[in-house]
Design a protein around this motif. Structure first.
Motif, PDB file in Angstrom:
ATOM      1  N   SER A   1       0.844  -1.187   0.000  1.00 23.61           N
ATOM      2  CA  SER A   1       0.000   0.000   0.000  1.00 23.61           C
ATOM      3  C   SER A   1       0.880   1.239   0.000  1.00 23.61           C
ATOM      4  N   SER A   2       0.310   2.343  -0.454  1.00 24.08           N
ATOM      5  CA  SER A   2       1.054   3.603  -0.533  1.00 24.08           C
ATOM      6  C   SER A   2       0.060   4.756  -0.544  1.00 24.08           C
ATOM      7  N   ASN A   3       0.532   5.930  -0.105  1.00 26.44           N
ATOM      8  CA  ASN A   3      -0.285   7.124  -0.275  1.00 26.44           C
ATOM      9  C   ASN A   3       0.106   7.888  -1.537  1.00 26.44           C
ATOM     10  N   ARG A   4       0.850   7.221  -2.397  1.00 31.18           N
ATOM     11  CA  ARG A   4       1.194   7.769  -3.708  1.00 31.18           C
ATOM     12  C   ARG A   4       0.293   7.124  -4.770  1.00 31.18           C
ATOM     13  N   THR A   5      -0.001   7.867  -5.832  1.00 33.23           N
ATOM     14  CA  THR A   5      -0.788   7.345  -6.940  1.00 33.23           C
ATOM     15  C   THR A   5       0.108   6.572  -7.898  1.00 33.23           C
ATOM     16  N   LEU A   6      -0.522   5.930  -8.859  1.00 32.31           N
ATOM     17  CA  LEU A   6       0.228   5.189  -9.876  1.00 32.31           C
ATOM     18  C   LEU A   6       1.187   6.119 -10.616  1.00 32.31           C
ATOM     19  N   ALA A   7       0.715   7.293 -10.980  1.00 28.00           N
ATOM     20  CA  ALA A   7       1.560   8.251 -11.699  1.00 28.00           C
ATOM     21  C   ALA A   7       2.690   8.760 -10.812  1.00 28.00           C
ATOM     22  N   GLN A   8       2.399   9.020  -9.542  1.00 30.58           N
ATOM     23  CA  GLN A   8       3.444   9.500  -8.639  1.00 30.58           C
ATOM     24  C   GLN A   8       4.518   8.451  -8.406  1.00 30.58           C
ATOM     25  N   LEU A   9       4.116   7.184  -8.317  1.00 29.34           N
ATOM     26  CA  LEU A   9       5.100   6.116  -8.164  1.00 29.34           C
ATOM     27  C   LEU A   9       5.996   6.023  -9.392  1.00 29.34           C
ATOM     28  N   ALA A  10       5.403   6.199 -10.570  1.00 30.40           N
ATOM     29  CA  ALA A  10       6.210   6.169 -11.793  1.00 30.40           C
ATOM     30  C   ALA A  10       7.247   7.288 -11.781  1.00 30.40           C
ATOM     31  N   THR A  11       6.869   8.451 -11.283  1.00 30.23           N
ATOM     32  CA  THR A  11       7.814   9.568 -11.187  1.00 30.23           C
ATOM     33  C   THR A  11       8.933   9.257 -10.200  1.00 30.23           C
ATOM     34  N   ILE A  12       8.572   8.684  -9.060  1.00 36.19           N
ATOM     35  CA  ILE A  12       9.586   8.330  -8.062  1.00 36.19           C
ATOM     36  C   ILE A  12      10.593   7.347  -8.636  1.00 36.19           C
ATOM     37  N   VAL A  13      10.098   6.282  -9.233  1.00 36.09           N
ATOM     38  CA  VAL A  13      10.986   5.233  -9.767  1.00 36.09           C
ATOM     39  C   VAL A  13      11.833   5.765 -10.915  1.00 36.09           C
ATOM     40  N   GLY A  14      11.317   6.725 -11.636  1.00 37.54           N
ATOM     41  CA  GLY A  14      12.064   7.289 -12.756  1.00 37.54           C
ATOM     42  C   GLY A  14      13.053   8.370 -12.368  1.00 37.54           C
ATOM     43  N   THR A  15      13.110   8.710 -11.090  1.00 32.31           N
ATOM     44  CA  THR A  15      14.027   9.752 -10.625  1.00 32.31           C
ATOM     45  C   THR A  15      15.450   9.215 -10.539  1.00 32.31           C
ATOM     46  N   PRO A  16      16.441   9.922 -11.099  1.00 35.24           N
ATOM     47  CA  PRO A  16      17.839   9.476 -11.003  1.00 35.24           C
ATOM     48  C   PRO A  16      18.250   9.254  -9.554  1.00 35.24           C
ATOM     49  N   GLY A  17      18.919   8.148  -9.318  1.00 34.14           N
ATOM     50  CA  GLY A  17      19.372   7.823  -7.978  1.00 34.14           C
ATOM     51  C   GLY A  17      18.382   7.022  -7.161  1.00 34.14           C
ATOM     52  N   ILE A  18      17.166   6.790  -7.705  1.00 30.10           N
ATOM     53  CA  ILE A  18      16.165   6.017  -6.965  1.00 30.10           C
ATOM     54  C   ILE A  18      15.910   4.679  -7.658  1.00 30.10           C
ATOM     55  N   GLY A  19      15.269   4.693  -8.809  1.00 38.70           N
ATOM     56  CA  GLY A  19      14.988   3.464  -9.542  1.00 38.70           C
ATOM     57  C   GLY A  19      13.982   2.576  -8.842  1.00 38.70           C
ATOM     58  N   GLU A  20      14.131   1.257  -9.025  1.00 36.12           N
ATOM     59  CA  GLU A  20      13.160   0.282  -8.523  1.00 36.12           C
ATOM     60  C   GLU A  20      12.992   0.340  -7.005  1.00 36.12           C
ATOM     61  N   VAL A  21      14.035   0.771  -6.295  1.00 41.88           N
ATOM     62  CA  VAL A  21      13.943   0.859  -4.834  1.00 41.88           C
ATOM     63  C   VAL A  21      12.868   1.850  -4.414  1.00 41.88           C
ATOM     64  N   GLY A  22      12.468   2.725  -5.313  1.00 41.86           N
ATOM     65  CA  GLY A  22      11.432   3.696  -5.001  1.00 41.86           C
ATOM     66  C   GLY A  22      10.131   3.057  -4.554  1.00 41.86           C
ATOM     67  N   TYR A  23       9.813   1.853  -5.101  1.00 42.47           N
ATOM     68  CA  TYR A  23       8.605   1.163  -4.654  1.00 42.47           C
ATOM     69  C   TYR A  23       8.703   0.806  -3.178  1.00 42.47           C
ATOM     70  N   ASP A  24       9.889   0.352  -2.738  1.00 42.03           N
ATOM     71  CA  ASP A  24      10.074   0.036  -1.322  1.00 42.03           C
ATOM     72  C   ASP A  24       9.940   1.286  -0.463  1.00 42.03           C
ATOM     73  N   MET A  25      10.576   2.341  -0.913  1.00 44.24           N
ATOM     74  CA  MET A  25      10.583   3.566  -0.116  1.00 44.24           C
ATOM     75  C   MET A  25       9.197   4.193  -0.007  1.00 44.24           C
ATOM     76  N   ALA A  26       8.318   3.918  -0.976  1.00 47.04           N
ATOM     77  CA  ALA A  26       6.967   4.503  -0.968  1.00 47.04           C
ATOM     78  C   ALA A  26       5.933   3.591  -0.315  1.00 47.04           C
ATOM     79  N   THR A  27       6.379   2.536   0.320  1.00 53.90           N
ATOM     80  CA  THR A  27       5.478   1.534   0.897  1.00 53.90           C
ATOM     81  C   THR A  27       5.000   1.935   2.293  1.00 53.90           C
TER      82      THR A  27
END
Length: 656
Positions: free
Chosen positions: A250-276
């Motif tokens: 679960s997350s308080n981020r939307t699908l689009a916001q998660l895509a932005t997080i994961v696409g941010t340089p220095g974050i990548g796939e780990v962004g899903y963990d960080m937004a959990t």
């Protein structure tokens, strides 16, 4: 202390032997420790109560997490933070993650509701050793708010981190199931993930399924749709041999916001963990399934056995003569048919079979499905084919075509398909649902020499594919009187939820080029009220020509088999009419029989004032032909006891 390095160079005889670098006061002292504690000076207003101004971080797989709630106005005015090793009761700062210096932790606060990247943000979870670094400042915390704290668990390195604020306590998850099951997912078959949450989702709370086909080197997410505490998400179909791993978060981020997080340089796939906020991952093992070829063909001639991705591939192999003589097709899982599975007559081309039996296998529910604007299964002159869903030993079979095209059907019989049987199978279709014309879930089409004769449909459930209702349950439209579809046996089926808002619809429609059918022991019903948008006649059973029909012991009405449940209800303010058995036959010597049928538990709302032919609502309507009606067993229209078994409400239309 910063991550300073001391280097020793050893030289012997003018030759360099080795170069050794040490991180001062770190590696040789404490090894590669991971963050285990979250510190904050917000102490008197937090639930759960902090221990020594600290909370232990929970290991949730690829990262660490804790959560607290502010229960009063946070104090002091400036809140600080740090991550370190040890425990809340026994803190250890020999490895810690916080700003390098006092200046890094002030001036700009640690931002909430974003993933903080140490390489670009000074006030972040930067790795220090030997008690070095300085506590960082947080954005001002709010009253009555939950804060979820996430940090990577990398040792001896800077870590991504995030603190998420929510007005709700994030849901937890108690159960995850999937359909099809792990051992039943065929090539291209979507998998539905069913999720149970502790409570309904909070405002702005979203649940996702994260799945990967390469061990989460890369991944995708799909959002779950929830009703109260029950959620579903669909993982797209994959190719044979692929193993899919997934978990739910679960997350308080939307699908689009998660895509932005994961696409941010220095974050990548780990962004899903960080937004959990919370997750369920099968006790750390993740949920998984492997896609396989779910159709097995066994034959007494040609190639003895082979596995295929779908029924079409199996039929193609039979058509090309790879499997011959007596053939059994086992449906071991779920198939996704993308093109019609067409079986030719034996003797056409290289095909050579004496009979084909199709069964579910493996002790589970199996499905052959597709969305084909044509015919899901096409028996193109094929003879002696038996489709038996068994309904025993846990085995069952659904055959479903979700297309709403007017040219769609689930099973078509064409080109003199003869002596075929479909039994104990759930047949689903939506033909004509989006239009005012269509075929049938089961469709008997044109013949070439004799017609499609002596086929049997028995003990089946025949109804809609999902919410889109078919215009007809069973439909026959043969070539001519000479080349007709005859000798059909339609026995003991449940035929239900056939409907079209703008056109006449029927449970069974034996139209032109049809004769000599036996229609016995079936139940025709509607599980919900049907509202009409144009004036038409709705039928359970209709014949338009031919002769030699036997229509005995059927139940018409209600919302369940045997005319049970609530009323077979038709609504609307237009001139709708209803006929239970609406028959016309030729005037040959072949006698038609209508015996022992029950037509009851029907409710019709209509504006019709028809007083001719079959009137507004009619049990049995015969317009032509030689019929014996109730001569051996009486037909029941209404009931012998009680009142209001058939009701008609006439509604007047008022216009200018």
């Amino acid at each position: 202390m910063r991550n300073d390095t001391l280097t020793f160079l050893f030289v012997k005889g003018g030759m360099t032997l080795c170069l050794v670098s040490f991180l001062l006061a770190s590696v040789w002292q404490v090894g590669f420790a991971q963050p285990t504690v979250f510190y904050t000076n917000v102490s008197s207003t937090v639930s759960p109560a902090l221990t020594n101004s600290r909370l232990n971080l929970n290991d949730v797989g690829a990262f660490r997490q804790t959560r607290f709630q502010t229960t009063a106005a946070p104090a002091p005015a400036t809140q600080t933070y740090a991550f370190h090793t040890g425990t809340a009761t026994s803190p250890d700062y020999s490895n810690n993650w916080r700003p390098y210096t006092f200046g890094d932790g002030t001036g700009i606060s640690y931002a909430l509701n974003t993933v903080t990247v140490p390489s670009t943000v000074l006030n972040s979870a930067r790795w220090n050793t030997g008690g070095g670094g300085n506590d960082g400042n947080l954005e001002a915390l709010s009253n009555n708010t939950y804060y979820t704290v996430n940090i990577q668990e990398n040792a001896a390195a800077n870590n991504l981190s995030a603190i998420w604020s929510t007005s709700f306590n994030p849901v937890t998850f108690s159960a995850v199931t999937q359909s099809p099951l792990n051992n039943a997912v065929g090539s291209g078959v979507p998998v539905t993930v069913n999720i149970t949450s502790s409570t309904s989702l909070g405002s702005g709370e979203n649940v996702f399924v994260r799945y990967s086909t390469n061990g989460f080197t890369t991944s995708n997410i799909v959002q779950a749709t929830f009703s109260a505490t029950a959620g579903t998400a669909i993982i797209p179909g994959q190719l044979t041999g692929i193993t899919v791993s997934y978990y739910i978060f679960s997350s308080n981020r939307t699908l689009a916001q998660l895509a932005t997080i994961v696409g941010t340089p220095g974050i990548g796939e780990v962004g899903y963990d960080m937004a959990t906020l919370n997750l369920i991952n099968n006790a750390g093992a993740n949920y998984a399934y492997t896609v396989f070829n779910p159709v097995t063909v066994n034959a007494t001639g040609g190639t003895a056995t082979a596995d295929y991705a779908d029924l079409k591939q199996a039929f193609d192999a039979i058509n090309s003569g790879i499997h011959t003589l007596a053939i059994t097709i086992l449906i071991n899982g779920f198939t996704n048919e993308t093109v019609s599975a067409s079986l030719n007559a034996s003797g056409v081309g290289a095909s050579n079979y004496t009979g084909i039996t199709i069964n579910p296998a493996g002790g589970g529910a199996r499905t052959i499905s597709g969305a084909i604007a044509g015919h899901l299964i096409d028996l193109n002159g094929a003879d002696n084919v038996t489709i038996d869903g068994l309904n025993s030993g846990g085995n069952s079979l659904i055959i479903s075509n979700t297309s709403t095209s007017s040219a769609a059907s689930t099973i078509r019989f064409i080109a003199d398909a003869t002596n075929n049987t479909v039994t104990r199978t759930n047949l689903q279709g939506s033909t004509g649902a989006a239009l005012s014309s269509g075929l049938g879930v089961v469709f008997f089409s044109t013949g070439t020499v004799t017609g499609n004769d002596n086929n049997s449909i028995s003990n089946c459930d025949i109804g809609p594919a999902g919410a889109n209702l078919p215009i007809n349950g069973i439909y026959s439209l043969g070539t001519s009187t000479a080349i007709d579809n005859s000798g059909m046996m339609v026995l003991n089926n449940n035929i239900f939820n056939y409907f079209n808002t703008n056109s006449a619809s029927s449970g069974l429609n034996a139209n032109t080029g049809t004769s000599g059918w036996t229609i016995n022991g079936n139940s025709f019903f509607q599980t919900a009220t049907r509202t009409y948008g144009s004036a038409n006649t709705h039928n359970a059973i209709v014949t338009t020509n031919g002769s030699g029909y036997t229509i005995n012991n059927n139940f018409i009405g209600g919302s369940a088999a045997s005319a049970g449940g609530s009323a077979y209800a038709m609504a609307g303010t237009i001139a709708t009419r209803f006929v239970g058995i609406n028959v016309s036959a030729g005037t040959t010597t072949a006698v038609n029989n209508i015996q022992g049928n029950t037509i009851t538990n029907i409710l019709l709302n209509t504006s019709s004032g028809a007083a001719t032919t079959n009137g507004i609502i009619c049990g049995i309507n015969v317009t032509a032909g030689n019929f014996n009606i109730g001569t051996t067993t009486g037909n029941t229209i209404g009931a012998t006891t009680g009142v209001d078994n058939i009701r008609e409400f006439r509604r007047l239309q008022v216009g200018s």
